[in-house]
Enzyme design. Structure first.
Site, PDB file in Angstrom:
ATOM      1  N   GLY A  33     -37.772 -14.582   6.499  1.00 38.73           N
ATOM      2  CA  GLY A  33     -37.170 -13.289   6.838  1.00 38.73           C
ATOM      3  C   GLY A  33     -37.920 -12.609   7.974  1.00 38.73           C
ATOM      4  NE  ARG A  68     -34.197 -17.006   4.638  1.00 38.71           N
ATOM      5  CZ  ARG A  68     -35.140 -16.149   4.280  1.00 38.71           C
ATOM      6  NH1 ARG A  68     -36.310 -16.586   3.862  1.00 38.71           N
ATOM      7  NH2 ARG A  68     -34.939 -14.857   4.309  1.00 38.71           N
ATOM      8  CG  ASP A 126     -43.938 -17.388  -0.751  1.00 38.96           C
ATOM      9  OD1 ASP A 126     -42.944 -17.147  -0.033  1.00 38.96           O
ATOM     10  OD2 ASP A 126     -43.935 -17.253  -1.986  1.00 38.96           O
ATOM     11  CB  THR A 139     -43.202 -11.619   4.241  1.00 41.39           C
ATOM     12  OG1 THR A 139     -42.338 -11.141   3.194  1.00 41.39           O
ATOM     13  CG2 THR A 139     -44.598 -11.781   3.665  1.00 41.39           C
ATOM     14  CG  ASP A 163     -40.755  -9.477   0.098  1.00 38.95           C
ATOM     15  OD1 ASP A 163     -40.126  -8.403   0.163  1.00 38.95           O
ATOM     16  OD2 ASP A 163     -40.211 -10.592   0.092  1.00 38.95           O
ATOM     17  CG  ASP A 176     -44.327 -12.067  -1.480  1.00 43.35           C
ATOM     18  OD1 ASP A 176     -44.641 -12.160  -0.269  1.00 43.35           O
ATOM     19  OD2 ASP A 176     -43.297 -12.590  -1.943  1.00 43.35           O
ATOM     20  NE  ARG A 184     -35.152 -13.457  -2.654  1.00 35.55           N
ATOM     21  CZ  ARG A 184     -35.091 -13.499  -1.338  1.00 35.55           C
ATOM     22  NH1 ARG A 184     -34.209 -12.772  -0.709  1.00 35.55           N
ATOM     23  NH2 ARG A 184     -35.892 -14.285  -0.640  1.00 35.55           N
TER      24      ARG A 184
HETATM   25  P1  ATP Z   1     -39.802 -14.441   3.219  1.00 37.94           P
HETATM   26  O1  ATP Z   1     -40.981 -14.029   2.365  1.00 37.94           O
HETATM   27  O2  ATP Z   1     -39.468 -13.413   4.219  1.00 37.94           O
HETATM   28  O3  ATP Z   1     -38.627 -14.906   2.407  1.00 37.94           O
HETATM   29  P2  ATP Z   1     -40.561 -17.186   3.613  1.00 37.94           P
HETATM   30  O4  ATP Z   1     -41.423 -17.816   4.630  1.00 37.94           O
HETATM   31  O5  ATP Z   1     -41.057 -17.221   2.195  1.00 37.94           O
HETATM   32  O6  ATP Z   1     -40.291 -15.700   4.105  1.00 37.94           O
HETATM   33  P3  ATP Z   1     -38.471 -19.090   2.985  1.00 37.94           P
HETATM   34  O7  ATP Z   1     -37.004 -18.998   3.237  1.00 37.94           O
HETATM   35  O8  ATP Z   1     -38.932 -19.257   1.591  1.00 37.94           O
HETATM   36  O9  ATP Z   1     -39.103 -17.822   3.692  1.00 37.94           O
HETATM   37  O10 ATP Z   1     -39.063 -20.340   3.820  1.00 37.94           O
HETATM   38  C1  ATP Z   1     -38.791 -20.480   5.211  1.00 37.94           C
HETATM   39  C2  ATP Z   1     -38.595 -21.931   5.554  1.00 37.94           C
HETATM   40  O11 ATP Z   1     -39.799 -22.666   5.246  1.00 37.94           O
HETATM   41  C3  ATP Z   1     -37.512 -22.659   4.752  1.00 37.94           C
HETATM   42  O12 ATP Z   1     -36.230 -22.436   5.272  1.00 37.94           O
HETATM   43  C4  ATP Z   1     -37.933 -24.117   4.927  1.00 37.94           C
HETATM   44  O13 ATP Z   1     -37.510 -24.617   6.163  1.00 37.94           O
HETATM   45  C5  ATP Z   1     -39.459 -24.019   4.934  1.00 37.94           C
HETATM   46  N1  ATP Z   1     -39.991 -24.380   3.623  1.00 37.94           N
HETATM   47  C6  ATP Z   1     -40.050 -23.611   2.511  1.00 37.94           C
HETATM   48  N2  ATP Z   1     -40.592 -24.288   1.475  1.00 37.94           N
HETATM   49  C7  ATP Z   1     -40.868 -25.544   1.944  1.00 37.94           C
HETATM   50  C8  ATP Z   1     -41.432 -26.725   1.374  1.00 37.94           C
HETATM   51  N3  ATP Z   1     -41.819 -26.753   0.105  1.00 37.94           N
HETATM   52  N4  ATP Z   1     -41.550 -27.815   2.167  1.00 37.94           N
HETATM   53  C9  ATP Z   1     -41.142 -27.794   3.447  1.00 37.94           C
HETATM   54  N5  ATP Z   1     -40.604 -26.704   4.039  1.00 37.94           N
HETATM   55  C10 ATP Z   1     -40.470 -25.593   3.319  1.00 37.94           C
END
Ligand code: ATP
Length: 324
Positions: free
Chosen positions: A14, A75, A106, A129, A131, A133, A175
């Site tokens: 995000g 994503r 994360d 992020t 959040d 978190d 969330r």
């Molecule tokens: P936010 O906290 O804003 O949601 P985020 O980084 O946690 O941010 P995610 O949508 O969970 O957002 O992850 C972003 C991208 O990271 C995913 O679309 C995917 O491409 C990659 N990703 C997440 N988990 C994995 C994993 N276990 N292995 C490989 N790639 C991953």
């Protein structure tokens, strides 16, 4: 060890206000240290699709004050696969890029860590992020701006709540975590705060509301998106039944919490983290996340920040009980 000369930066997950300040800091600190810096468009999707372009100092002019991310974010399902990550690696290798800075949450770090291990590729994470978190940092980029946006919105809602003697349930983002709800609730003087980390709050809320119905006519109740005991609509119905004749409304703040001009705090922290990430790559400190702990830069292994869970400060909940 070889000296790193070309690095890339991307934003993933995000968007969060302050990501641009971090990109700017990476680009400018990298250039001043003699590096060539590349930007990857659309996060891991762009890495796989080879959407990589060199960023010069002028490319990051006039962005410190803007929300969102000039590199765009996405994503990526494909990056979850070994084949996708291999394509990403080959694209970096073909352009002689030797280090990658990932600004995200994360999930993005889980991907970054997997990628780093699989391809022995130097990666550094910057927590971006709203959040807040992430384990290993007191603060993530975008959190402060999101908090201030929520407080501003709740202040406005309170004008209506008190003018009409209404009870407002306000849903805020989070969330999995209640960081935004907790701090924004305290800062806006909310009468109750419900977050996913704490159980039994609904019962407590009902008790509070039953007592308050007779004393105070208007109230603000902040509910984190991830609250599990009941939906915000169910809570509103329960209180409506508990206090007959009460005027109860639900307001879901939604995406306004993500956007907007970053606060000074977000800009400064993002700048510090961006510089620290570049320095980490230069000094061969890989597969770490840049954190801010007690207002000092710290380096946390990515493996740790992914595995460990950041706890909310429960002492803050006591403030709500004491002050309302
Ligand atoms: P936010 O906290 O804003 O949601 P985020 O980084 O946690 O941010 P995610 O949508 O969970 O957002 O992850 C972003 C991208 O990271 C995913 O679309 C995917 O491409 C990659 N990703 C997440 N988990 C994995 C994993 N276990 N292995 C490989 N790639 C991953």
């Amino acid at each position: 060890m070889n000296e790193i000369k070309r690095i890339a930066v991307l934003t993933s997950g995000g968007d969060a206000p302050g990501m641009n300040a971090a990109i700017r800091a990476v680009v400018r600190s990298g250039i001043s240290r003699g590096l060539e810096v590349f930007g990857v468009i659309r996060g891991y999707e762009g890495l796989i699709g080879n959407e990589i372009k060199q960023l010069l100092s002028a490319d990051v002019s006039n962005i410190i004050q803007t929300g969102g991310t000039i590199l765009k974010t996405a994503r990526s399902e494909e990056f979850m696969t070994a084949a996708g990550r291999l394509k990403a690696f080959e694209n970096l290798k073909n352009q002689d890029i030797e280090g990658l800075i990932v600004i995200g949450g994360d999930g993005s770090f889980a991907g970054a860590s997997q990628f780093a291990i699989e391809h022995n590729f130097p990666v550094v994470g910057i927590p971006g992020t709203i959040d807040n978190d992430l384990y290993g940092t007191d603060y993530t980029i975008g959190y402060d701006t999101a908090l201030n946006t929520v407080v501003d919105a709740v202040d406005k809602i309170r004008d209506t709540a008190s003018s009409h003697n209404r009870i407002f349930f306000v849903e805020v983002m989070g969330r999995e975590a209640g960081f935004i709800a907790l701090r924004s609730g305290i800062a806006s003087g909310a009468e109750a705060i419900l977050i996913p980390e704490v159980e039994g709050q609904l019962k407590k809320l009902m008790k509070t509301m039953a007592g308050r119905g007779k004393i105070k006519k208007s109230s603000i109740i902040i509910v984190a998106e991830g609250e599990r005991e009941a939906s915000i609509w169910e809570m509103a119905d329960l209180v409506r039944k508990e206090i007959p004749g009460s005027d109860i409304r639900v307001s879901i703040l939604g995406h306004i919490q993500r956007g907007g001009r970053p606060t000074a705090y977000d800009r400064v922290s993002a700048s510090r983290m961006g510089i620290a990430a570049t320095e980490a790559l230069i000094s061969h400190q890989y597969n770490v996340m840049i954190g801010l702990v007690n207002n000092k830069i710290s380096l946390v292994p990515l493996s740790q920040t992914i595995k460990m869970h950041k706890e909310v400060n429960r002492d803050l909940l006591a403030i709500v009980d004491l002050l309302t």
